[in-house]
Design a protein around this motif. Structure first.
Motif, short mmCIF file in Angstrom:
data_model
loop_
_atom_site.label_atom_id
_atom_site.label_comp_id
_atom_site.label_asym_id
_atom_site.label_seq_id
_atom_site.Cartn_x
_atom_site.Cartn_y
_atom_site.Cartn_z
N TYR A 311 0.85 -1.19 0.00
CA TYR A 311 0.00 0.00 0.00
C TYR A 311 0.88 1.23 0.00
CZ TYR A 311 -3.49 3.43 1.39
OH TYR A 311 -4.31 4.53 1.44
N LYS A 312 0.70 2.08 -1.01
CA LYS A 312 1.58 3.22 -1.20
C LYS A 312 0.79 4.46 -1.59
CE LYS A 312 5.49 3.47 -1.73
NZ LYS A 312 6.54 4.01 -0.84
N GLY A 313 1.33 5.62 -1.26
CA GLY A 313 0.87 6.82 -1.91
C GLY A 313 1.28 6.74 -3.37
N GLY A 314 0.43 7.23 -4.26
CA GLY A 314 0.69 7.07 -5.69
C GLY A 314 1.72 8.01 -6.26
N TYR A 315 2.24 8.92 -5.44
CA TYR A 315 3.13 9.97 -5.96
C TYR A 315 4.30 9.39 -6.73
CZ TYR A 315 6.66 13.65 -6.02
OH TYR A 315 7.63 14.53 -6.40
N THR A 454 -3.62 15.75 -11.35
CA THR A 454 -2.21 15.78 -10.97
C THR A 454 -1.64 17.20 -10.95
OG1 THR A 454 -1.53 15.40 -13.27
CG2 THR A 454 -1.81 13.48 -11.86
N GLN A 458 -2.75 16.03 -6.93
CA GLN A 458 -3.45 14.80 -6.54
C GLN A 458 -2.74 13.59 -7.15
OE1 GLN A 458 -7.59 15.01 -7.59
NE2 GLN A 458 -7.94 16.91 -6.46
N TRP A 459 -2.22 12.71 -6.31
CA TRP A 459 -1.54 11.51 -6.81
C TRP A 459 -2.19 10.24 -6.31
CZ3 TRP A 459 1.55 12.55 -10.67
CH2 TRP A 459 2.12 13.83 -10.76
N GLY A 460 -3.10 10.36 -5.34
CA GLY A 460 -3.87 9.21 -4.90
C GLY A 460 -3.03 8.18 -4.16
N ASN A 461 -3.62 7.01 -3.97
CA ASN A 461 -2.96 5.87 -3.34
C ASN A 461 -3.05 4.67 -4.27
OD1 ASN A 461 -2.34 7.18 -0.78
ND2 ASN A 461 -4.54 7.09 -0.38
#
Length: 614
Positions: A311-315, A454, A458-461
């Motif tokens: 599980y990661k931040g999408g950045y 973006t 906003q990069w989401g997860n």
């Protein structure tokens, strides 16, 4: 579809961010405001210690700074000036090892062993019985995983077991030789089998990402498959590599052991027979929507195809795969090569490019309908909103192509944007204006969440798949094809993946492949390359198949990104762009199949034997 399974066994849950460090929570006895024994007196500090065990894991999404697996394989390019360039151009050596992991993983192994030896009898009154039992098993799983990561890179390594080296001993007393490859494989499997006995099939929602039985089996599946492949099975290059006492590091390697393929098939089948995982599918009007299905694997968090994920931040993943025209901090430098683009099938299921001529021009299967001549107005299936002038190379390709590859002239794949991407020189996402651009003239679309803004940060997860069910099916059919090429499960499970991908069954397209081991081997490898693209698999596949000298060295192709746009930041791709062009020439030598052990480690431990060729 078992809805209660959608959110189950999946990634590593990190309790503390940014714990990958050369320092150790458990080793900081003198620096902490508490003595080492006090760590075990409270649940909170024990939990922090467990988190630290996982802090040595390389984050799988860090494709630029964390590892070289995408930028140094033939599927991809990363434009930045990072250490993977040393690998690509053959300019590395034991004193200059890019992404050196030996010391990092051995620190993690030591932390795990310390935790295993102290947590079960910890005096913490607030530590629950289930945690006292489970947490040491999770540390043991982490230790086995770190050993596996070492074996992937270096081959046989030192197995320490439960030994904690006393660093007060002399250098001579601390020296250890490498174990054999066979011993390493047996140890990792035995550790994971022991973990499997005590880990749950499913984790509760608050612990998504902690290891499960399926995660144990998935590591075993990939390990046994790699052990069966040519690098470790029939490779005469390693036949005479020995420790100083004469012990073979690769015993029996010169002879192909077919039982290893049988073991690999059995390991994959164990996961299939669990009936806990399935290919993620989205249906529309009673039929599979292949585009949304494939996209959903990577965009829907915790879906039921994932066996173990992060599980990661999408950045990190998205900032490097988003064109500059998106604005914000988009770097847009990680991209598919032309070779990867050529790998995708047509919508009729036929792979259009069968090989290349000496000058790099493609050899085309005439049955495919593939064409590189001219342009057609075409509406991208994911970008509804009107047809656009499109190079014919990109027409009538299979759905996974459109979900994965972003080419010049496409609409920026974010909701609400009308920008057209131009990867040509001086184009709005090309070179000239910035060094952040894709050298081959493509970008990886696979990780893009079109709903995000973006430019607004906003990069989401995301849940990055470390192991997913599709890989297990591919592991299974590959192993079956090697030791029992007439087995009916080959078509059954290979076609399950193709059905989800929206392409015809393999026997309908290539009837001559049924029972033809060599042709089926090539088709399975192609399917694996497409299905698992940019998931850190291709780097190890080309090496363990021992095809890297052919595919990871030599010219890397793309479009002509040096062709100039009519004006700076233009959105119209110049005509000269649409030409196959070499963007770099890479070097791969036989010694590159395994990482070199760093010279620093050799100097510290004179009993270590260096890998072949280094």
């Amino acid at each position: 579809m078992k809805l209660n399974k959608i959110l189950l066994p999946i990634t590593i849950l990190f309790f503390i961010a940014g714990t990958v460090s050369c320092e150790s929570y458990l080793d900081k006895e003198e620096d902490l405001p508490m003595s080492f024994p006090k760590i075990w007196e409270k649940r909170a500090t024990i939990e922090q210690a467990l988190s630290n065990v996982w802090g040595y894991m390389t984050s799988p999404d860090e494709m630029v700074d964390g590892h070289p697996f995408i930028g140094a394989s033939d599927e991809g390019s990363a434009t930045y000036d990072r250490a993977y360039r040393l690998i690509n151009f053959g300019t590395w050596n034991p004193s200059n090892v890019p992404y050196q992991k030996w010391a990092q993983y051995y620190r993690g192994i030591r932390e795990a062993t310390i935790f295993m030896q102290n947590a079960p009898d910890a005096p913490a009154a607030d530590l629950e019985d289930v945690e006292r039992e489970q947490w040491p098993v999770e540390a043991r799983f982490a230790r086995a995983y770190y050993y596996y990561q070492l074996v992937q890179l270096y081959g046989p390594v030192m197995i320490l077991g439960d030994e904690l080296l006393d660093f007060n001993l002399s250098i001579e007393e601390l020296q250890r030789p490498r174990n054999s490859m066979e011993e390493c494989v047996e140890f990792i499997i035995s550790e994971l089998r022991e973990c499997e006995k005590h880990l749950p099939v499913e984790q509760t929602p608050q612990y998504y990402g902690k290891p499960t039985k399926g995660a144990c089996k998935a590591i075993i599946s990939e390990l046994t498959l790699f052990y069966a492949r040519p690098l470790f099975n029939g490779n005469k290059l390693y036949a005479n590599i020995r420790n100083q006492d004469g012990k073979e590091l690769f015993p029996g390697i010169a002879n192909v052991d077919m039982d290893r393929w049988k073991a690999a098939a059995a390991a994959a089948k164990e996961i299939i027979d669990m009936n806990e995982y399935e290919l993620y599918k989205v249906e529309s009007n009673g039929e599979i929507d292949p585009l949304k299905s494939y996209q959903g694997v990577f965009l829907e968090l915790w879906n039921n195809e994932l066996i173990w994920a992060r599980y990661k931040g999408g950045y990190y993943a998205r900032v490097h795969t988003t064109p500059r025209i998106a604005g914000g901090v988009a770097y847009g430098g990680v991209s598919p090569t032309q070779q990867q683009v050529d790998t995708y099938a047509m919508s009729n299921g036929i792979y259009p490019i069968t090989d290349y001529n000496p000058d790099g021009t493609p050899i085309i299967d005439s049955r495919s309908g593939y064409d590189e001549d001219g342009f057609t107005n075409f509406e991208h299936p994911l970008d509804k909103g009107g047809a656009k002038r499109t190079y014919n190379m990109y027409l009538n390709r299979e759905p996974r192509f459109y979900a994965t590859v972003l080419w010049s002239g496409c609409k920026l794949p974010y909701t609400g944007s009308s920008a057209i991407v131009n990867f040509g020189f001086n184009g709005n996402s090309g070179g000239g204006i910035s060094h952040d651009y894709p050298k081959p003239g493509y970008m990886v679309r696979k990780w893009t969440d079109p709903a995000l803004n973006t430019s607004g940060g906003q990069w989401g997860n995301m849940t990055w798949p470390i192991f997913r069910y599709a890989e297990i099916l591919l592991n299974y059919v590959e192993a079956l094809n090697e030791y029992d090429p007439s087995h009916g499960d080959i078509l059954k499970y290979l076609n399950q993946i193709r059905e989800r991908a929206g392409v015809p069954n393999i026997e309908d397209v290539y009837p001559e492949a049924v029972g033809n081991q060599e042709l089926m081997r090539e088709l399975i490898r192609r399917e694996r390359r497409v299905e698992l693209s940019f998931e850190n698999k291709r780097f190890f596949d080309t090496r363990t198949w021992m095809i890297a000298e052919e595919v990871d060295g030599g010219p890397m192709w793309g479009m002509n990104t040096s062709s100039s746009a009519p004006s700076p930041n233009a959105s119209t791709t110049p005509e000269a762009f649409w030409e196959r062009t070499v963007f770099e020439t890479r070097v791969f030598e036989p010694k590159h199949y395994l990482y070199p052990i760093h010279q620093r480690e050799l100097d510290r431990n004179e009993l270590i034997t260096q890998n072949y060729g280094w």
